[in-house]
Structures are given as structure tokens and as C-alpha cells.
Scaffold this motif. Sequence first.
Motif, PDB file in Angstrom:
ATOM      1  N   GLN A 214     -59.176  20.563 -41.536  1.00  0.00           N
ATOM      2  CA  GLN A 214     -58.352  21.200 -42.559  1.00  0.00           C
ATOM      3  C   GLN A 214     -58.805  20.773 -43.954  1.00  0.00           C
ATOM      4  OE1 GLN A 214     -54.021  21.566 -42.000  1.00  0.00           O
ATOM      5  NE2 GLN A 214     -53.792  20.394 -43.883  1.00  0.00           N
ATOM      6  N   ASP A 215     -59.086  19.485 -44.118  1.00  0.00           N
ATOM      7  CA  ASP A 215     -59.551  19.004 -45.419  1.00  0.00           C
ATOM      8  C   ASP A 215     -60.864  19.669 -45.798  1.00  0.00           C
ATOM      9  OD1 ASP A 215     -57.344  17.383 -45.574  1.00  0.00           O
ATOM     10  OD2 ASP A 215     -58.403  15.548 -45.001  1.00  0.00           O
ATOM     11  N   GLU A 216     -61.742  19.819 -44.818  1.00  0.00           N
ATOM     12  CA  GLU A 216     -63.028  20.476 -45.087  1.00  0.00           C
ATOM     13  C   GLU A 216     -62.828  21.931 -45.478  1.00  0.00           C
ATOM     14  OE1 GLU A 216     -64.827  22.947 -43.242  1.00  0.00           O
ATOM     15  OE2 GLU A 216     -66.590  22.781 -44.519  1.00  0.00           O
ATOM     16  N   ALA A 217     -61.799  22.565 -44.918  1.00  0.00           N
ATOM     17  CA  ALA A 217     -61.521  23.960 -45.278  1.00  0.00           C
ATOM     18  C   ALA A 217     -61.091  24.070 -46.726  1.00  0.00           C
ATOM     19  CB  ALA A 217     -60.430  24.529 -44.364  1.00  0.00           C
ATOM     20  N   LEU A 218     -60.422  23.029 -47.236  1.00  0.00           N
ATOM     21  CA  LEU A 218     -59.980  23.075 -48.619  1.00  0.00           C
ATOM     22  C   LEU A 218     -61.119  22.830 -49.592  1.00  0.00           C
ATOM     23  CD1 LEU A 218     -56.598  21.156 -48.296  1.00  0.00           C
ATOM     24  CD2 LEU A 218     -56.964  23.609 -48.518  1.00  0.00           C
ATOM     25  N   ARG A 219     -62.019  21.945 -49.232  1.00  0.00           N
ATOM     26  CA  ARG A 219     -63.147  21.645 -50.111  1.00  0.00           C
ATOM     27  C   ARG A 219     -64.443  21.588 -49.309  1.00  0.00           C
ATOM     28  NH1 ARG A 219     -61.879  23.367 -54.840  1.00  0.00           N
ATOM     29  NH2 ARG A 219     -59.784  22.707 -55.447  1.00  0.00           N
ATOM     30  N   PRO A 220     -64.923  22.725 -48.816  1.00  0.00           N
ATOM     31  CA  PRO A 220     -66.162  22.708 -48.024  1.00  0.00           C
ATOM     32  C   PRO A 220     -67.361  22.349 -48.897  1.00  0.00           C
ATOM     33  CG  PRO A 220     -65.495  24.962 -48.513  1.00  0.00           C
ATOM     34  CD  PRO A 220     -64.380  24.075 -48.986  1.00  0.00           C
ATOM     35  N   GLY A 221     -68.228  21.506 -48.348  1.00  0.00           N
ATOM     36  CA  GLY A 221     -69.428  21.141 -49.086  1.00  0.00           C
ATOM     37  C   GLY A 221     -70.453  22.267 -49.064  1.00  0.00           C
ATOM     38  N   THR A 222     -70.979  22.588 -50.211  1.00  0.00           N
ATOM     39  CA  THR A 222     -71.983  23.654 -50.304  1.00  0.00           C
ATOM     40  C   THR A 222     -73.200  23.156 -51.064  1.00  0.00           C
ATOM     41  OG1 THR A 222     -71.007  24.538 -52.347  1.00  0.00           O
ATOM     42  CG2 THR A 222     -70.217  25.466 -50.255  1.00  0.00           C
ATOM     43  N   ARG A 223     -74.275  23.903 -50.934  1.00  0.00           N
ATOM     44  CA  ARG A 223     -75.496  23.619 -51.691  1.00  0.00           C
ATOM     45  C   ARG A 223     -76.041  24.931 -52.240  1.00  0.00           C
ATOM     46  NH1 ARG A 223     -77.388  22.671 -46.122  1.00  0.00           N
ATOM     47  NH2 ARG A 223     -78.849  24.326 -45.506  1.00  0.00           N
ATOM     48  N   ALA A 224     -76.981  24.819 -53.153  1.00  0.00           N
ATOM     49  CA  ALA A 224     -77.582  26.016 -53.736  1.00  0.00           C
ATOM     50  C   ALA A 224     -78.223  26.857 -52.642  1.00  0.00           C
ATOM     51  CB  ALA A 224     -78.609  25.623 -54.788  1.00  0.00           C
ATOM     52  N   TRP A 225     -78.068  28.156 -52.745  1.00  0.00           N
ATOM     53  CA  TRP A 225     -78.578  29.065 -51.718  1.00  0.00           C
ATOM     54  C   TRP A 225     -79.884  29.691 -52.177  1.00  0.00           C
ATOM     55  CZ3 TRP A 225     -77.984  34.772 -51.046  1.00  0.00           C
ATOM     56  CH2 TRP A 225     -78.360  35.174 -49.747  1.00  0.00           C
ATOM     57  N   ASP A 226     -80.897  29.630 -51.294  1.00  0.00           N
ATOM     58  CA  ASP A 226     -82.214  30.165 -51.632  1.00  0.00           C
ATOM     59  C   ASP A 226     -82.543  31.462 -50.895  1.00  0.00           C
ATOM     60  OD1 ASP A 226     -82.605  29.306 -49.062  1.00  0.00           O
ATOM     61  OD2 ASP A 226     -84.190  27.859 -49.530  1.00  0.00           O
TER      62      ASP A 226
ATOM     63  N   ASN B  87     -75.961  27.959 -46.904  1.00  0.00           N
ATOM     64  CA  ASN B  87     -75.476  27.326 -48.139  1.00  0.00           C
ATOM     65  C   ASN B  87     -74.446  26.237 -47.892  1.00  0.00           C
ATOM     66  OD1 ASN B  87     -73.431  29.268 -47.348  1.00  0.00           O
ATOM     67  ND2 ASN B  87     -72.537  29.024 -49.383  1.00  0.00           N
ATOM     68  N   LEU B  88     -74.158  25.938 -46.619  1.00  0.00           N
ATOM     69  CA  LEU B  88     -73.204  24.880 -46.320  1.00  0.00           C
ATOM     70  C   LEU B  88     -73.917  23.540 -46.208  1.00  0.00           C
ATOM     71  CD1 LEU B  88     -70.776  26.497 -43.716  1.00  0.00           C
ATOM     72  CD2 LEU B  88     -70.474  26.238 -46.185  1.00  0.00           C
ATOM     73  N   ASP B  89     -73.331  22.535 -46.809  1.00  0.00           N
ATOM     74  CA  ASP B  89     -73.937  21.201 -46.798  1.00  0.00           C
ATOM     75  C   ASP B  89     -73.461  20.447 -45.565  1.00  0.00           C
ATOM     76  OD1 ASP B  89     -75.357  19.005 -47.576  1.00  0.00           O
ATOM     77  OD2 ASP B  89     -73.870  18.308 -49.031  1.00  0.00           O
ATOM     78  N   ARG B  90     -73.910  20.924 -44.405  1.00  0.00           N
ATOM     79  CA  ARG B  90     -73.579  20.275 -43.139  1.00  0.00           C
ATOM     80  C   ARG B  90     -74.627  20.667 -42.100  1.00  0.00           C
ATOM     81  NH1 ARG B  90     -74.063  24.611 -40.881  1.00  0.00           N
ATOM     82  NH2 ARG B  90     -72.492  26.235 -40.582  1.00  0.00           N
ATOM     83  N   PRO B  91     -74.984  19.741 -41.197  1.00  0.00           N
ATOM     84  CA  PRO B  91     -75.907  20.105 -40.127  1.00  0.00           C
ATOM     85  C   PRO B  91     -75.168  20.803 -39.002  1.00  0.00           C
ATOM     86  CG  PRO B  91     -75.283  17.812 -39.900  1.00  0.00           C
ATOM     87  CD  PRO B  91     -74.594  18.317 -41.138  1.00  0.00           C
ATOM     88  N   LEU B  92     -75.891  21.549 -38.208  1.00  0.00           N
ATOM     89  CA  LEU B  92     -75.314  22.076 -36.976  1.00  0.00           C
ATOM     90  C   LEU B  92     -75.234  20.940 -35.957  1.00  0.00           C
ATOM     91  CD1 LEU B  92     -77.234  25.471 -36.747  1.00  0.00           C
ATOM     92  CD2 LEU B  92     -74.807  25.151 -37.270  1.00  0.00           C
ATOM     93  N   PRO B  93     -74.216  20.921 -35.105  1.00  0.00           N
ATOM     94  CA  PRO B  93     -74.079  19.840 -34.123  1.00  0.00           C
ATOM     95  C   PRO B  93     -75.311  19.740 -33.220  1.00  0.00           C
ATOM     96  CG  PRO B  93     -72.084  21.172 -34.218  1.00  0.00           C
ATOM     97  CD  PRO B  93     -73.112  21.896 -35.025  1.00  0.00           C
ATOM     98  N   ALA B  94     -75.734  18.503 -32.946  1.00  0.00           N
ATOM     99  CA  ALA B  94     -76.935  18.304 -32.135  1.00  0.00           C
ATOM    100  C   ALA B  94     -76.771  18.855 -30.727  1.00  0.00           C
ATOM    101  CB  ALA B  94     -77.278  16.812 -32.088  1.00  0.00           C
ATOM    102  N   ASP B  95     -75.553  18.750 -30.157  1.00  0.00           N
ATOM    103  CA  ASP B  95     -75.379  19.206 -28.775  1.00  0.00           C
ATOM    104  C   ASP B  95     -75.413  20.722 -28.642  1.00  0.00           C
ATOM    105  OD1 ASP B  95     -72.973  19.788 -29.969  1.00  0.00           O
ATOM    106  OD2 ASP B  95     -71.742  18.963 -28.363  1.00  0.00           O
ATOM    107  N   LEU B  96     -75.432  21.428 -29.758  1.00  0.00           N
ATOM    108  CA  LEU B  96     -75.534  22.884 -29.703  1.00  0.00           C
ATOM    109  C   LEU B  96     -76.864  23.317 -29.083  1.00  0.00           C
ATOM    110  CD1 LEU B  96     -73.923  25.412 -30.516  1.00  0.00           C
ATOM    111  CD2 LEU B  96     -75.102  25.343 -32.722  1.00  0.00           C
TER     112      LEU B  96
END
Length: 252
Positions: free
Chosen positions: A87-99, A142-151
Motif C-alpha cells: 500500500q505504501d508503495e502504491a502511494l509513492r511508487p519509485g520511478t526512473r527516467a524512461w528511455d 520506468n519503475l525503479d524495482r526489479p522483477l522478482p527472481a523466482d519469476l
Amino acid sequence: MRMNVPPEPEEADLRPLSARSAVLSLLLGAHPPELPVKDLVRLVEPFGVGGSTLRAALSRMVAAGDLRRTDGVYRLSGRLLARQRRQDEALRPGTRAWDGEWEMVVITVTGRGPAERADLRARLTSLRLAELREGVWLRPANLDRPLPADLHRVALTYTARPDGPAPELAARLWPLASWAATARTLLAHTAAGRGPADRFTACAAAVRHLLTDPVLPPALLPADWPGEALRTAYADYQRELSASVGRRERAA
């Protein structure tokens, strides 16, 4: 296929909150996620939840493992702490510049049962990916998060750059106009001039709605996108609640 489909704007998911839902909404928005029973009684009273009803709900929630109780203070369990982080991440999701690049996830494992498929779809949706066609999920990178390794046990992941116009692809994947209309309805209901029960219900619905925000780069969003305004309205309301609890504690 559009995965992040919000309610119709006129509905805005303003369902009445039960005693359990009210307690969870309060504790999920509290940092730290704990409140004395006296504060819970006071905070849920405007919603028509009496003290006996609240205490019965608290007892059931402790028995179910939703809450822990120590010396009259109720805290979220470990399982619900993970929900609070989302929920906290939904309020302030980390982003990065999009290329211009996109994340792509292609499901490669077959033969899974309905429950496993539903769980995987829920996980991918929570990662703010959307399904282009069955088994092919993507979003702007553009999201500043990795995809889960177990994916990688069930899928291959790629970085892609679509040939066609990116705004058209985003509009195909997410119902942006509908999402924005619902957000504006919720903003109207979170206005400070409304009654406490209506505002609380609207803010609880706002959190659910923000979980479906695709958090796209500005270049792919319609003009006057209300996502940030809705986040700010909810954050302001949470500060009001925290200040109210603080004043009560100082006066005690």
C-alpha cells in the motif's frame, strides 16, 4: 486484454466499511501500524461502529491472525505488514527516467491449475504489468524495482522497444480515461467539506484504486492525469488522522 480495470466512475468502489474493514484501513495507514483500543473506538464511532461491535471484530481478527494484541494495543500481523508495504508503495511508487524501453514477461510454463494461474496473474498485475495477449505481459520500463527472481521459473523476461506509437500501446493495455474518471470521483469524495464517514470510505477506496494505477511515464499519460492528486489527498487525510490520534494521546 486490459488487466487494470477500475470500477465504473459513478460507482468508485465506495462500498460501506465493516468493523473489520475500518480497523484494517486505520492500521494499514498508521506508522507504526498499531493503535490502542481506546483510539480505535473513537476513530470508528463516526462510521456507526459501536464499541461492542468493534471489540467483537478485534477478537475475531486476533483469532484469525490478522492482528496481535499487547496491553490493549492492536498491531498488524506479519502477513498484513507485507500488505502495508504494498500500500505504501502504491502511494509513492519509485520511478526512473524512461528511455522508451518496455519490460516484457512471457509465460513459458504450461499445465498449471486454475489457482496457480490466478495467483500468477495477481502477482503480475501487482507488478503493474498488463496482458497484451494470453501469456504476454508488459509495461514501460520506468519503475525503479526489479522483477522478482523466482519469476524466471515460470517465464522469460525481456527488454523490448515496440515499433508502433507507445501512447497507443499504453491506451490499449490500460483503460486510462476510465481510471482517471474514477480518480476524480474519489477526489470529490475526499474533499475536506464532506462528513467523516464519507471521507474515510472514499480514502479507503482511493488506496484500492491507486493499487491499479499503471504509473506510466508522463509522455504516455492523458493530460491532467489525477494520479498524483489522489495520492496527495490520501496522504493529507492520513496526516489528519495521525494528528488526531496524537492530540488525543497528549490530552490523556
